[in-house]
Design a protein around this motif. Structure first.
Motif, PDB file in Angstrom:
ATOM      1  N   MET A   1       0.851  -1.215   0.000  1.00  0.00           N
ATOM      2  CA  MET A   1       0.000   0.000   0.000  1.00  0.00           C
ATOM      3  C   MET A   1       0.880   1.256   0.000  1.00  0.00           C
ATOM      4  O   MET A   1       1.705   1.462   0.886  1.00  0.00           O
ATOM      5  CB  MET A   1      -0.889  -0.013   1.249  1.00  0.00           C
ATOM      6  N   ALA A   2       0.662   2.116  -0.994  1.00  0.00           N
ATOM      7  CA  ALA A   2       1.502   3.312  -1.135  1.00  0.00           C
ATOM      8  C   ALA A   2       1.322   4.249   0.058  1.00  0.00           C
ATOM      9  O   ALA A   2       2.245   4.968   0.432  1.00  0.00           O
ATOM     10  CB  ALA A   2       1.135   4.040  -2.432  1.00  0.00           C
ATOM     11  N   LEU A   3       0.141   4.201   0.641  1.00  0.00           N
ATOM     12  CA  LEU A   3      -0.144   5.123   1.741  1.00  0.00           C
ATOM     13  C   LEU A   3       0.738   4.830   2.958  1.00  0.00           C
ATOM     14  O   LEU A   3       1.218   5.746   3.632  1.00  0.00           O
ATOM     15  CB  LEU A   3      -1.630   5.018   2.123  1.00  0.00           C
ATOM     16  N   SER A   4       0.970   3.565   3.220  1.00  0.00           N
ATOM     17  CA  SER A   4       1.824   3.201   4.354  1.00  0.00           C
ATOM     18  C   SER A   4       3.227   3.768   4.184  1.00  0.00           C
ATOM     19  O   SER A   4       3.847   4.236   5.140  1.00  0.00           O
ATOM     20  CB  SER A   4       1.901   1.678   4.496  1.00  0.00           C
ATOM     21  N   ALA A   5       3.710   3.714   2.945  1.00  0.00           N
ATOM     22  CA  ALA A   5       5.037   4.277   2.671  1.00  0.00           C
ATOM     23  C   ALA A   5       5.033   5.782   2.916  1.00  0.00           C
ATOM     24  O   ALA A   5       5.997   6.341   3.444  1.00  0.00           O
ATOM     25  CB  ALA A   5       5.449   3.976   1.232  1.00  0.00           C
ATOM     26  N   LEU A   6       3.922   6.410   2.548  1.00  0.00           N
ATOM     27  CA  LEU A   6       3.820   7.862   2.770  1.00  0.00           C
ATOM     28  C   LEU A   6       3.900   8.181   4.257  1.00  0.00           C
ATOM     29  O   LEU A   6       4.504   9.192   4.650  1.00  0.00           O
ATOM     30  CB  LEU A   6       2.500   8.384   2.187  1.00  0.00           C
ATOM     31  N   ALA A 125       1.480  21.774  -3.785  1.00  0.00           N
ATOM     32  CA  ALA A 125       0.055  21.959  -3.502  1.00  0.00           C
ATOM     33  C   ALA A 125      -0.652  20.616  -3.393  1.00  0.00           C
ATOM     34  O   ALA A 125      -1.498  20.404  -2.513  1.00  0.00           O
ATOM     35  CB  ALA A 125      -0.577  22.809  -4.604  1.00  0.00           C
ATOM     36  N   ILE A 126      -0.287  19.694  -4.282  1.00  0.00           N
ATOM     37  CA  ILE A 126      -0.911  18.368  -4.235  1.00  0.00           C
ATOM     38  C   ILE A 126      -0.539  17.651  -2.938  1.00  0.00           C
ATOM     39  O   ILE A 126      -1.377  17.029  -2.278  1.00  0.00           O
ATOM     40  CB  ILE A 126      -0.485  17.532  -5.457  1.00  0.00           C
ATOM     41  N   ALA A 127       0.727  17.764  -2.552  1.00  0.00           N
ATOM     42  CA  ALA A 127       1.164  17.134  -1.305  1.00  0.00           C
ATOM     43  C   ALA A 127       0.377  17.693  -0.129  1.00  0.00           C
ATOM     44  O   ALA A 127      -0.090  16.940   0.741  1.00  0.00           O
ATOM     45  CB  ALA A 127       2.665  17.363  -1.105  1.00  0.00           C
ATOM     46  N   ALA A 128       0.222  19.017  -0.115  1.00  0.00           N
ATOM     47  CA  ALA A 128      -0.529  19.636   0.981  1.00  0.00           C
ATOM     48  C   ALA A 128      -1.974  19.142   0.984  1.00  0.00           C
ATOM     49  O   ALA A 128      -2.547  18.880   2.043  1.00  0.00           O
ATOM     50  CB  ALA A 128      -0.486  21.163   0.831  1.00  0.00           C
ATOM     51  N   GLU A 129      -2.519  18.987  -0.216  1.00  0.00           N
ATOM     52  CA  GLU A 129      -3.909  18.525  -0.319  1.00  0.00           C
ATOM     53  C   GLU A 129      -4.053  17.116   0.253  1.00  0.00           C
ATOM     54  O   GLU A 129      -4.981  16.824   1.017  1.00  0.00           O
ATOM     55  CB  GLU A 129      -4.325  18.546  -1.796  1.00  0.00           C
TER      56      GLU A 129
ATOM     57  N   GLY B 118     -10.752   6.939  -1.718  1.00  0.00           N
ATOM     58  CA  GLY B 118     -11.017   8.238  -2.311  1.00  0.00           C
ATOM     59  C   GLY B 118      -9.764   9.063  -2.521  1.00  0.00           C
ATOM     60  O   GLY B 118      -9.815  10.111  -3.156  1.00  0.00           O
ATOM     61  N   LEU B 119      -8.639   8.606  -1.971  1.00  0.00           N
ATOM     62  CA  LEU B 119      -7.389   9.327  -2.204  1.00  0.00           C
ATOM     63  C   LEU B 119      -6.746   8.815  -3.486  1.00  0.00           C
ATOM     64  O   LEU B 119      -6.457   7.621  -3.613  1.00  0.00           O
ATOM     65  CB  LEU B 119      -6.432   9.117  -1.021  1.00  0.00           C
ATOM     66  N   ASP B 120      -6.553   9.712  -4.415  1.00  0.00           N
ATOM     67  CA  ASP B 120      -5.940   9.367  -5.691  1.00  0.00           C
ATOM     68  C   ASP B 120      -4.526   8.823  -5.457  1.00  0.00           C
ATOM     69  O   ASP B 120      -3.698   9.491  -4.855  1.00  0.00           O
ATOM     70  CB  ASP B 120      -5.898  10.623  -6.564  1.00  0.00           C
ATOM     71  N   SER B 121      -4.292   7.613  -5.958  1.00  0.00           N
ATOM     72  CA  SER B 121      -2.981   7.004  -5.712  1.00  0.00           C
ATOM     73  C   SER B 121      -1.874   7.794  -6.413  1.00  0.00           C
ATOM     74  O   SER B 121      -0.727   7.796  -5.967  1.00  0.00           O
ATOM     75  CB  SER B 121      -2.973   5.556  -6.195  1.00  0.00           C
ATOM     76  N   GLU B 122      -2.241   8.473  -7.488  1.00  0.00           N
ATOM     77  CA  GLU B 122      -1.240   9.290  -8.178  1.00  0.00           C
ATOM     78  C   GLU B 122      -0.824  10.483  -7.315  1.00  0.00           C
ATOM     79  O   GLU B 122       0.353  10.837  -7.238  1.00  0.00           O
ATOM     80  CB  GLU B 122      -1.818   9.794  -9.501  1.00  0.00           C
ATOM     81  N   LYS B 123      -1.813  11.051  -6.649  1.00  0.00           N
ATOM     82  CA  LYS B 123      -1.504  12.185  -5.766  1.00  0.00           C
ATOM     83  C   LYS B 123      -0.687  11.730  -4.575  1.00  0.00           C
ATOM     84  O   LYS B 123       0.197  12.453  -4.098  1.00  0.00           O
ATOM     85  CB  LYS B 123      -2.807  12.854  -5.311  1.00  0.00           C
ATOM     86  N   ILE B 126       2.797  11.587  -5.672  1.00  0.00           N
ATOM     87  CA  ILE B 126       3.402  12.917  -5.772  1.00  0.00           C
ATOM     88  C   ILE B 126       3.762  13.453  -4.392  1.00  0.00           C
ATOM     89  O   ILE B 126       4.850  14.010  -4.179  1.00  0.00           O
ATOM     90  CB  ILE B 126       2.440  13.894  -6.492  1.00  0.00           C
ATOM     91  N   ALA B 127       2.848  13.244  -3.435  1.00  0.00           N
ATOM     92  CA  ALA B 127       3.123  13.698  -2.073  1.00  0.00           C
ATOM     93  C   ALA B 127       4.378  13.018  -1.534  1.00  0.00           C
ATOM     94  O   ALA B 127       5.246  13.668  -0.934  1.00  0.00           O
ATOM     95  CB  ALA B 127       1.925  13.402  -1.170  1.00  0.00           C
ATOM     96  N   ALA B 128       4.480  11.717  -1.770  1.00  0.00           N
ATOM     97  CA  ALA B 128       5.656  10.979  -1.291  1.00  0.00           C
ATOM     98  C   ALA B 128       6.918  11.523  -1.953  1.00  0.00           C
ATOM     99  O   ALA B 128       7.958  11.670  -1.302  1.00  0.00           O
ATOM    100  CB  ALA B 128       5.483   9.495  -1.591  1.00  0.00           C
ATOM    101  N   GLU B 129       6.797  11.840  -3.226  1.00  0.00           N
ATOM    102  CA  GLU B 129       7.956  12.369  -3.952  1.00  0.00           C
ATOM    103  C   GLU B 129       8.404  13.702  -3.367  1.00  0.00           C
ATOM    104  O   GLU B 129       9.608  13.920  -3.146  1.00  0.00           O
ATOM    105  CB  GLU B 129       7.563  12.540  -5.432  1.00  0.00           C
TER     106      GLU B 129
END
Lengths: 147, 147
Positions: A1-6, A125-129, B118-123, B126-129
């Motif tokens: 899951m990408a979110l966990s990495a975040l 901006a996307i990161a903040a969102e 609901g969280l766009d995986s692409e976003k 980008i946030a992780a980047e």
DNA sequence: ACCGATTTGACAGCATACTGTCAATTCAAC
DNA sequence: GTTGAATTGACAGTATGCTGTCAAATCGGT
């Protein structure tokens, strides 16, 4: 899951930001946390009591309470009588505090600029969102357990 | 400056994540920090000494040292002799530790899924980047002042 | 083989954030 | 106006992270 990495990225970025902030304001005898409180006080349109500042910052009331007490001891802020509440004094900057805020600003700008160079503002901006969406959901699940 | 606002988002997201993590694993008698250490130990392909784990996690050696000591006391990990270093023992999961990790996984998945909907995986990517870029620059400026 | 540099864990101390509890005060409902 | 709820600051205690220092152990260059 990408979110966990975040999440891990957030943990590390947070730690590094606090450490960098400590280094940045250390010459002024400040720390990252006190800098943030001082900044919140400086930004407020009118003097606020401690509990109000805490809600502004999203921290527990008692965390800010201690920091404010320390800033008072350091002579950077002072507590003035609150006409609307006898116990709840208003936190105001002293002259020394205003000088500190000004000094911080001079340090802060080139530091932030240096970090920002080459970072696409759209991506920021996307990161903040993403972080804000995350915060909203976390705040919901954590509910009213804060203070 | 948009980046300064992002910093505040990071601070708050970090605080909320730690708080939420604490709540999530509290039924298992764990905390967010111990969970992270336990997870790092579990993920490692081979048992590692404390200092190695700390570098993995990007934390100070002594922070991890204390957490590992507490996990040993809780019976979730154990220290085995290291053939390559007499003082530097290897941190291994106990049976109880393995059970805890399994329980955590069952709790973690629906939690992360709920946050991610609901969280766009692409976003997210980008946030992780952005955070990683930030981390690299901060790590540079902070230099080798860690540990 | 030796000696200095590095790594490692133990111990001690500090800064930050949290929680819980208490009394004083204010606010709101009646 | 009175009474119960909510707010506020003080105090105490916990968890996490950091730093500094020390001795033991390992590593590296000569």
């Amino acid at each position: 899951m990408a979110l966990s990495a975040l999440f891990l990225d957030i943990f590390r970025a947070n730690a590094l930001l606090v450490a960098a902030g400590d280094q940045l304001v250390a010459p002024l005898g400040l720390t990252s946390a006190r800098w943030q409180v001082l900044g919140t006080v400086a930004m407020a349109p009118a003097p606020q009591p401690v509990a109000h500042i805490a809600r502004d910052m999203g921290l527990a009331r008692q965390s800010v309470q201690r920091l404010v007490n320390e800033l008072v001891e350091a002579g950077l802020v002072e507590l003035r009588e609150n006409p609307h509440h006898r116990r709840s004094k208003l936190v105001c900057l002293t002259d020394q505090g205003r000088q500190a805020v000004a000094s911080i600003h001079k340090l802060q700008r080139p530091w932030v600029d240096g970090l920002a160079t080459g970072l696409d503002s759209e991506k920021i901006a996307i990161a903040a969102e993403v972080l804000q969406t995350l915060r909203q959901r976390l705040a919901q699940s954590t509910d009213e357990s804060s203070d």
